[in-house]
Enzyme design. Structure first.
Site, PDB file in Angstrom:
ATOM      1  N   LYS A   1       2.375  -3.157   7.267  1.00 31.68           N
ATOM      2  CA  LYS A   1       2.597  -3.324   5.823  1.00 31.68           C
ATOM      3  C   LYS A   1       4.031  -2.924   5.463  1.00 31.68           C
ATOM      4  O   LYS A   1       4.687  -3.603   4.665  1.00 31.68           O
ATOM      5  CB  LYS A   1       1.586  -2.499   5.010  1.00 31.68           C
ATOM      6  CG  LYS A   1       0.143  -2.936   5.132  1.00 31.68           C
ATOM      7  CD  LYS A   1      -0.137  -4.354   4.653  1.00 31.68           C
ATOM      8  CE  LYS A   1      -0.061  -4.528   3.163  1.00 31.68           C
ATOM      9  NZ  LYS A   1      -0.566  -5.884   2.739  1.00 31.68           N
TER      10      LYS A   1
ATOM     11  N   THR B   1       0.813  -1.215   0.000  1.00 33.17           N
ATOM     12  CA  THR B   1       0.000   0.000   0.000  1.00 33.17           C
ATOM     13  C   THR B   1       0.849   1.269   0.000  1.00 33.17           C
ATOM     14  O   THR B   1       1.953   1.279   0.559  1.00 33.17           O
ATOM     15  CB  THR B   1      -0.898  -0.001   1.250  1.00 33.17           C
ATOM     16  OG1 THR B   1      -1.483   1.283   1.421  1.00 33.17           O
ATOM     17  CG2 THR B   1      -0.120  -0.318   2.527  1.00 33.17           C
ATOM     18  N   ASP B   2       0.277   2.335  -0.548  1.00 35.84           N
ATOM     19  CA  ASP B   2       0.971   3.630  -0.503  1.00 35.84           C
ATOM     20  C   ASP B   2       0.984   4.220   0.910  1.00 35.84           C
ATOM     21  O   ASP B   2       1.677   5.211   1.159  1.00 35.84           O
ATOM     22  CB  ASP B   2       0.344   4.616  -1.501  1.00 35.84           C
ATOM     23  CG  ASP B   2      -1.091   5.009  -1.177  1.00 35.84           C
ATOM     24  OD1 ASP B   2      -1.695   4.421  -0.258  1.00 35.84           O
ATOM     25  OD2 ASP B   2      -1.617   5.918  -1.867  1.00 35.84           O
ATOM     26  N   GLU B   3       0.198   3.628   1.838  1.00 36.32           N
ATOM     27  CA  GLU B   3       0.181   4.154   3.216  1.00 36.32           C
ATOM     28  C   GLU B   3       1.543   4.053   3.875  1.00 36.32           C
ATOM     29  O   GLU B   3       1.803   4.744   4.864  1.00 36.32           O
ATOM     30  CB  GLU B   3      -0.832   3.385   4.074  1.00 36.32           C
ATOM     31  CG  GLU B   3      -2.237   3.661   3.674  1.00 36.32           C
ATOM     32  CD  GLU B   3      -3.207   3.666   4.860  1.00 36.32           C
ATOM     33  OE1 GLU B   3      -4.375   3.416   4.598  1.00 36.32           O
ATOM     34  OE2 GLU B   3      -2.803   3.918   5.996  1.00 36.32           O
TER      35      GLU B   3
ATOM     36  N   TYR C   1      -1.560  -0.514  11.161  1.00 32.61           N
ATOM     37  CA  TYR C   1      -1.747  -1.132   9.841  1.00 32.61           C
ATOM     38  C   TYR C   1      -0.593  -0.774   8.904  1.00 32.61           C
ATOM     39  O   TYR C   1       0.052  -1.657   8.318  1.00 32.61           O
ATOM     40  CB  TYR C   1      -3.082  -0.692   9.214  1.00 32.61           C
ATOM     41  CG  TYR C   1      -3.167  -0.998   7.739  1.00 32.61           C
ATOM     42  CD1 TYR C   1      -3.307  -2.307   7.289  1.00 32.61           C
ATOM     43  CD2 TYR C   1      -3.068   0.014   6.776  1.00 32.61           C
ATOM     44  CE1 TYR C   1      -3.358  -2.605   5.925  1.00 32.61           C
ATOM     45  CE2 TYR C   1      -3.116  -0.268   5.421  1.00 32.61           C
ATOM     46  CZ  TYR C   1      -3.260  -1.581   5.000  1.00 32.61           C
ATOM     47  OH  TYR C   1      -3.298  -1.871   3.654  1.00 32.61           O
TER      48      TYR C   1
END
Ligand code: NAD
Ligand code: DAU
Length: 336
Positions: free
Chosen positions: A154, A125-127, A150
């Protein structure tokens, strides 16, 4: 080709499985999923009888169960979607997030190493880049700055996956996508929650001032990009996958109200998410250059299709909102 997909009963994983099995050809696709609150075999009803498809109910953080799946399937490639994917849940209850996202990824990488699996794509994810100040857009070399359990899980699993390339020379690639939307998304994430609430005439809880920016990617575009990386991506490389459509949350919510014919008075500004990232923005130039992928769905058309799908599938919404999700929702979001 024997493909092993993890988390194929979830939102993006099920879209990937449905897309893969619409292609003719001699391959098999095994789906391993623990069927948590977010996993739903209804999402796969359209392909469940395809003779190329098999389902294996297992927890990716259970080494014995995963060893048994690898021994049975003997995959040529793994596409790893399974995760605890919701930021708010990770804030309220981080333990399952760490277990699945970190230990689960580790368990899969170890199984792939033992079985000498030729290809492994880790879906991320870009998070992991955290909030990105204007005017910058993150490329794959942007520093990691995870804000929630989260995103930290990741980011950690990305580094673990890449270390299996560096150390064990495994053929691993990592993808980092922006916010997905489309049919079959669990109504806890912004777009499906707002559509479901609007269709029921309920309030739409907007965190903080609603001016946080997310980049929206239609789920089938994301799945085509993952397929492109699986086939053409290079080992040890990270590929950003964005939708090139950045919008403030409040504008997304207003568009949903317009599409569902509901008044803006349903908007309710609520307490902000702790550690809320203000802006996500990535460049997908690398995946476009190396694989030829580009997003196809315009946001306006994708949102209209998504609203139509939820309108036509209110039974699906009530089914997934019952049980464990209902308890969690009532406990944490009652009144919002
Ligand atoms: P989802 O929550 O809809 O689905 C997750 C799936 O994983 C479910 O089917 C669930 O049953 C399964 N699962 C969870 N824990 C498991 C475990 N321990 N063992 C086996 N299966 C387990 O998630 P999603 O939105 O489809 O996201 C899929 C992947 O894409 C995730 O890795 C997520 O981090 C990543 N991602 C999501 C988005 C997004 O906007 N949704 C964007 C970028 C990346
Ligand atoms: O960027 C990719 C990520 O996108 C994925 O890795 C995650 O799995 C996925 O859940 C998503 O994370 P976000 O936190 O960006 O998505 P979410 O839908 O939870 O929230 C989107 C934005 O909307 C965020 O700024 C918070 C806000 N929001 C969300 C909800 C659920 C609200 O204002 N109200 C809400 O009720």
């Amino acid at each position: 080709m024997k493909l092993l997909v993890t988390g194929g009963a979830g939102f993006i994983g099920s879209a990937f499985v449905r897309l893969a099995l619409t292609s003719p050809g001699q391959f098999s696709l095994a789906n391993v999923d623990a069927l948590t609150y977010a996993g739903n075999l209804e999402n796969l009803a359209s392909i469940a009888n395809d003779p190329r498809y098999s389902f294996h109910k297992a927890d990716i953080a259970d080494p014995d169960a995963i060893e048994a799946v690898f021994a049975t399937v003997q995959p040529d490639a793994v596409v790893h979607f399974a995760a605890e994917s919701h930021v708010d849940r990770s804030i309220h209850s981080p333990e399952p997030v760490i277990r699945t996202n970190l230990n689960g990824t580790f368990t899969l990488l170890e199984a792939a190493r033992r079985h000498k699996t030729p290809r492994f794509v880790h879906v991320s994810t870009d998070e992991v880049y955290g909030s990105i100040d204007e005017p910058h857009d993150a490329d794959e070399s942007y520093p990691l700055h995870a804000s929630s359990p989260y995103s930290a899980s990741k980011a950690g699993s990305d580094l673990l996956a890449l270390s299996y390339f560096t150390t064990y020379k495994m053929n691993v690639s990592v993808t980092r996508a922006s916010n997905n939307y489309g049919p079959f998304q669990f109504p806890e994430k912004l777009i499906p929650l707002m559509i479901a609430n609007a269709l029921e005439g309920k309030q739409l809880p907007v965190y903080g001032d609603g001016m946080q920016i997310r980049d929206w990617l239609y789920v089938d575009d994301h799945c085509r990009a993952i397929r492109a990386v699986l086939d053409k991506g290079r080992a040890g490389e990270v590929y950003n996958i964005g939708g090139s459509r950045a919008l403030p949350n409040i504008e997304v919510v207003q568009r949903i109200l317009a599409a569902t014919g509901q008044p803006e008075s349903l908007i309710k500004y609520v307490t902000d998410r702790p550690g809320h990232d203000r802006r996500y923005a990535i460049t997908s130039e690398k995946v476009e250059r190396e694989t030829g992928w580009a997003p196809r769905m315009e946001f306006e058309a994708g949102l209209a299709e998504t609203v139509s799908w939820y309108r036509a599938n209110t039974d699906w919404i009530s089914n997934v909102r019952s049980g464990a999700y209902r308890e969690f929702y009532d406990k944490n979001y009652a009144g919002r």
